[in-house]
Design a protein around this motif. Structure first.
Motif, PDB file in Angstrom:
ATOM      1  N   HIS A 109       0.877  -1.243  -0.042  1.00  0.00           N
ATOM      2  CA  HIS A 109       0.025  -0.131   0.019  1.00  0.00           C
ATOM      3  C   HIS A 109       0.881   1.484  -0.023  1.00  0.00           C
ATOM      4  O   HIS A 109       2.011   1.262   0.814  1.00  0.00           O
ATOM      5  CB  HIS A 109      -0.883   0.056   1.231  1.00  0.00           C
ATOM      6  CG  HIS A 109      -1.643  -1.236   1.414  1.00  0.00           C
ATOM      7  ND1 HIS A 109      -1.550  -2.292   2.264  1.00  0.00           N
ATOM      8  CD2 HIS A 109      -2.923  -1.457   0.737  1.00  0.00           C
ATOM      9  CE1 HIS A 109      -2.594  -3.067   1.944  1.00  0.00           C
ATOM     10  NE2 HIS A 109      -3.281  -2.581   1.318  1.00  0.00           N
ATOM     11  N   GLU A 169      -2.530   3.991   3.468  1.00  0.00           N
ATOM     12  CA  GLU A 169      -2.440   3.493   4.826  1.00  0.00           C
ATOM     13  C   GLU A 169      -3.210   4.730   5.524  1.00  0.00           C
ATOM     14  O   GLU A 169      -4.018   4.487   6.308  1.00  0.00           O
ATOM     15  CB  GLU A 169      -0.805   3.646   5.185  1.00  0.00           C
ATOM     16  CG  GLU A 169      -1.011   3.142   6.503  1.00  0.00           C
ATOM     17  CD  GLU A 169       0.421   2.875   7.204  1.00  0.00           C
ATOM     18  OE1 GLU A 169       0.613   3.191   8.374  1.00  0.00           O
ATOM     19  OE2 GLU A 169       1.383   2.491   6.457  1.00  0.00           O
ATOM     20  N   PHE A 204       1.332  -3.073   8.134  1.00  0.00           N
ATOM     21  CA  PHE A 204       0.298  -2.195   8.760  1.00  0.00           C
ATOM     22  C   PHE A 204       0.224  -2.620  10.001  1.00  0.00           C
ATOM     23  O   PHE A 204      -0.044  -1.571  10.854  1.00  0.00           O
ATOM     24  CB  PHE A 204      -1.021  -2.622   7.908  1.00  0.00           C
ATOM     25  CG  PHE A 204      -2.326  -1.342   8.257  1.00  0.00           C
ATOM     26  CD1 PHE A 204      -2.226  -0.259   7.889  1.00  0.00           C
ATOM     27  CD2 PHE A 204      -3.039  -1.821   9.095  1.00  0.00           C
ATOM     28  CE1 PHE A 204      -2.974   0.651   8.493  1.00  0.00           C
ATOM     29  CE2 PHE A 204      -4.099  -0.893   9.718  1.00  0.00           C
ATOM     30  CZ  PHE A 204      -4.033   0.140   9.112  1.00  0.00           C
TER      31      PHE A 204
END
Length: 188
Positions: free
Chosen positions: A6, A11, A44
């Motif tokens: 990403h 994010e 993440f």
């Protein structure tokens, strides 16, 4: 599994509907812990976990996507996080340790594995006797983001997979507007 890299903008947008630090605090991740992120992508959850467990803890990431792992390692190095260890390969084939982890974490990916029962059985092997196996995944309903409902697991189905893998489900709850969280432990 698909690539889960990403951009910073992705994010930031994701953080509007999912806050990894709150989720990790909610499951009791603590300094000095060992956290295994199965399907870690570009970090993440792994990076916030590395910050939370601190220099005496360890975060192990497993992912099939070598490019995502390179990006995650670069992010960890840029933050000075020396407690992140990454492993490239299929989660169905990887058992990093026997009984070493405080938390084995699946961040919106259990539905992506070819053999989720085998992946969960591997998680059971890696969990300490008091360790947690945590699955955060999409609610099985039409949503404005995420995969189609046919690809998602209901909480009942995810819990049944955990039970079939020899795990004992201890909690099922909502996790924000789009997800649920299931917590389990080794044992019947």
């Amino acid at each position: 599994m698909h690539s889960r890299r990403h951009s910073r903008e992705d994010e930031a947008a994701r953080r509007l509907w999912q806050h990894p630090e709150s989720i990790l605090e909610g499951i009791g991740l603590a300094p000095g812990g060992t956290f295994i992120d199965v399907g870690c992508g570009d970090g993440f959850f792994a990076l916030p976990a590395a910050r939370m467990v601190g220099p005496h803890g360890r975060v192990c990431g497993i992912d099939i996507d070598a490019e995502a792992l390179v990006l995650l390692q670069e992010k960890a190095f840029s933050e000075g996080l020396g407690n992140v260890v990454l492993h490239q390969g299929m989660a169905e084939e990887i058992v990093l340790c026997e009984g070493c982890a405080d938390v084995i974490f699946f961040g919106i990916d259990l539905h992506d594995f070819a053999d989720p029962i085998r992946v969960l059985a591997n998680a059971k092997r890696m969990a300490s006797p008091a360790g947690l196996i945590v699955d955060v995944d999409w609610k099985k309903e039409p949503l404005p983001i995420g995969p189609p409902p046919a690809k998602k697991f209901s909480t009942e189905h995810a819990a049944s997979l955990m039970a079939e893998a020899g795990l004992r489900v201890t909690a099922i709850a909502e996790s924000g507007p789009y997800h649920y969280i299931i917590t389990a432990m080794p044992g019947p």
